[in-house]
Enzyme design. Structure first.
Site, PDB file in Angstrom:
ATOM      1  N   SER A 115       0.835  -1.192   0.000  1.00  0.00           N
ATOM      2  CA  SER A 115       0.000   0.000   0.000  1.00  0.00           C
ATOM      3  C   SER A 115       0.880   1.257   0.000  1.00  0.00           C
ATOM      4  O   SER A 115       1.751   1.413  -0.844  1.00  0.00           O
ATOM      5  CB  SER A 115      -0.941  -0.043   1.206  1.00  0.00           C
ATOM      6  OG  SER A 115      -1.891   0.977   1.165  1.00  0.00           O
ATOM      7  N   ASP A 321      -9.047  -2.488  -5.780  1.00  0.00           N
ATOM      8  CA  ASP A 321      -8.984  -3.535  -4.756  1.00  0.00           C
ATOM      9  C   ASP A 321      -9.745  -3.158  -3.487  1.00  0.00           C
ATOM     10  O   ASP A 321      -9.526  -3.726  -2.428  1.00  0.00           O
ATOM     11  CB  ASP A 321      -7.528  -3.874  -4.424  1.00  0.00           C
ATOM     12  CG  ASP A 321      -6.786  -2.750  -3.718  1.00  0.00           C
ATOM     13  OD1 ASP A 321      -7.400  -1.699  -3.439  1.00  0.00           O
ATOM     14  OD2 ASP A 321      -5.579  -2.912  -3.435  1.00  0.00           O
ATOM     15  N   ASP A 364      -8.605  -8.365  -2.215  1.00  0.00           N
ATOM     16  CA  ASP A 364      -8.799  -6.968  -1.870  1.00  0.00           C
ATOM     17  C   ASP A 364      -7.518  -6.422  -1.241  1.00  0.00           C
ATOM     18  O   ASP A 364      -6.511  -7.122  -1.120  1.00  0.00           O
ATOM     19  CB  ASP A 364     -10.036  -6.755  -0.982  1.00  0.00           C
ATOM     20  CG  ASP A 364      -9.911  -7.349   0.425  1.00  0.00           C
ATOM     21  OD1 ASP A 364      -8.819  -7.271   1.019  1.00  0.00           O
ATOM     22  OD2 ASP A 364     -10.925  -7.861   0.947  1.00  0.00           O
ATOM     23  N   HIS A 365      -7.568  -5.166  -0.829  1.00  0.00           N
ATOM     24  CA  HIS A 365      -6.373  -4.441  -0.415  1.00  0.00           C
ATOM     25  C   HIS A 365      -5.680  -5.056   0.807  1.00  0.00           C
ATOM     26  O   HIS A 365      -4.467  -4.922   0.968  1.00  0.00           O
ATOM     27  CB  HIS A 365      -6.751  -2.985  -0.112  1.00  0.00           C
ATOM     28  CG  HIS A 365      -5.584  -2.060  -0.040  1.00  0.00           C
ATOM     29  ND1 HIS A 365      -4.794  -1.765  -1.131  1.00  0.00           N
ATOM     30  CD2 HIS A 365      -5.066  -1.354   0.999  1.00  0.00           C
ATOM     31  CE1 HIS A 365      -3.846  -0.910  -0.776  1.00  0.00           C
ATOM     32  NE2 HIS A 365      -3.983  -0.646   0.513  1.00  0.00           N
TER      33      HIS A 365
END
Length: 396
Positions: A115, A321, A364-365
């Site tokens: 991230s 995401d 997802d993230h």
């Protein structure tokens, strides 16, 4: 499989994240979350991993300085020019023991950034490579941090971006004109835990602004003064929220650059699919997406909002995401990239100074680092990291 190298891996967490020395990491490891403990698994496989702590809302610059101090066992130096520009203390915490015993051209490191940790890692490598002309111009030689001198790109072997916000996230376009207020609210919420058990669980780590883990919120006057500081920090550009905006990421991308000695990889994620019930293209979340991410994924999946003077976004920005646009998780737009599988299938060598784009993962993230609810399958998550670490260690 015999490895050609086995340099330490430095794992950089995302915004609001936490490192190995924080209590929260002992309760729920950042790298693994509710799924598994990625770093313990990798250590058992013979890899050396370290996860330094950075300010949850600190800018990429400030976190790069914090990372350097932890790796070298020194005092954090944010730079004379930078600290004066943003009105905070030049020096931060002192780390008595370096995270790694040897760090030189023969004993390099690999950096993994998840991230916003990707933004931090890229800036960190750029500082090692070319330093800071602004800092050199105003700082006496004997006071200048080695981080700002440059000429040290040989200290890093590889860099991997995992769901990195390399081009920012269009989500922050929703807060256009209110980004500072949004950042202030987020920082204030964390800061109100100063001096309490909350701060012991996860440290805000923004002492340079006077938002210290030792600050007391027993006196109302002091709380008000510190909340005023939170507003000052939130409304300036020296924080993670601004750096994660598309315009903030563009500013970094204009300065950061690929280093010719470093191998680059990008692992992107997507947790959306194209909606079949609308004429205008949009992306909707999969059923496996973390529930709080689902409305966010829908918003990003329909957002093509552009104002004059902004970086223009189009349909390529819709896939995401749940937090970051998938296109943003690829290489920065001004840096060269190739498809990793094209390189391997044609028996070409992986080369430094070029981004190698891996398969987009259907996660997802947070699932790519273990996930919350629903969690990712432990075996699947561990395989992603163990395979990639071996891939890196096969490079010259």
């Amino acid at each position: 499989m015999k490895l050609k190298t086995n340099y330490p891996f430095i794992m950089l967490h995302g915004a609001t994240g936490f490192g190995e020395d924080e209590l929260l990491n002992k309760i729920v490891p950042y790298w693994g979350m509710l799924s598994c403990d990625i770093l313990t698994h990798l250590n058992c496989l013979g890899f050396e991993t370290h996860s330094p702590s950075g300010g949850g809302y600190s800018s990429a610059w400030d976190r790069a300085c914090q990372t350097y101090a932890q790796l070298t066992g020194t005092r954090v130096d944010y730079g004379k020019a930078h600290s004066e520009k943003y009105g905070h203390e030049r020096y931060g915490r002192t780390y008595d023991k370096p995270l790694i015993e040897k760090w030189d051209e023969k004993n390099k490191i690999n950096i993994i950034g998840h991230s916003f940790g990707s933004n931090v890692g890229r800036l960190f490598i750029t500082l090692l490579a070319k330093g800071s002309e602004e800092e050199r111009a105003v700082t006496p030689e004997d006071e200048l941090s080695p981080l700002f001198k440059g000429g040290n790109s040989e200290l890093v072997h590889s860099f991997t971006s995992i769901a990195g916000a390399n081009r920012g996230t269009s989500l922050l376009r929703l807060f256009k004109g209110f980004t500072g207020a949004f950042a202030t609210a987020m920082i204030s919420a964390y800061h109100m835990g100063s001096g309490t058990f909350v701060q012991k669980v996860q440290d805000l780590n923004m002492d340079q602004f006077g938002l210290s883990s030792k600050a007391s919120n027993q006196e109302i006057q002091k709380v008000n003064r510190n909340l005023k500081k939170c507003a000052e920090v939130g409304c300036c550009k020296d924080n993670a929220i601004y750096d994660c905006s598309i315009e903030g990421a563009q500013e970094q991308n204009e300065w950061s650059e690929c280093c010719k000695n470093v191998y680059y990889f990008a692992i992107a994620c997507s947790t959306t699919k194209q909606s079949m019930i609308t004429k205008k293209r949009r992306e909707v979340p999969l059923n496996t997406t973390l529930i709080p991410f689902r409305p966010v994924a829908r918003i990003i999946g329909a957002l093509q909002k552009n104002q004059p003077g902004e970086v223009q976004i189009d349909e390529k920005w819709l896939m995401n995401d749940g937090m970051v646009n998938t296109i943003s998780e690829l290489n920065p737009p001004n840096e060269p990239a190739v498809d990793y599988h094209d390189i391997i299938s044609t028996n070409q060598k992986v080369k430094p100074g070029v981004w190698h784009l891996m398969d987009v993962l259907t996660m997802d993230h947070l699932q790519v680092v273990g996930g919350l609810i629903p969690v990712a399958k432990p075996a699947e998550v561990l395989k992603i990291y163990s395979d990639h670490f071996r891939r890196i260690c096969q490079l010259d």
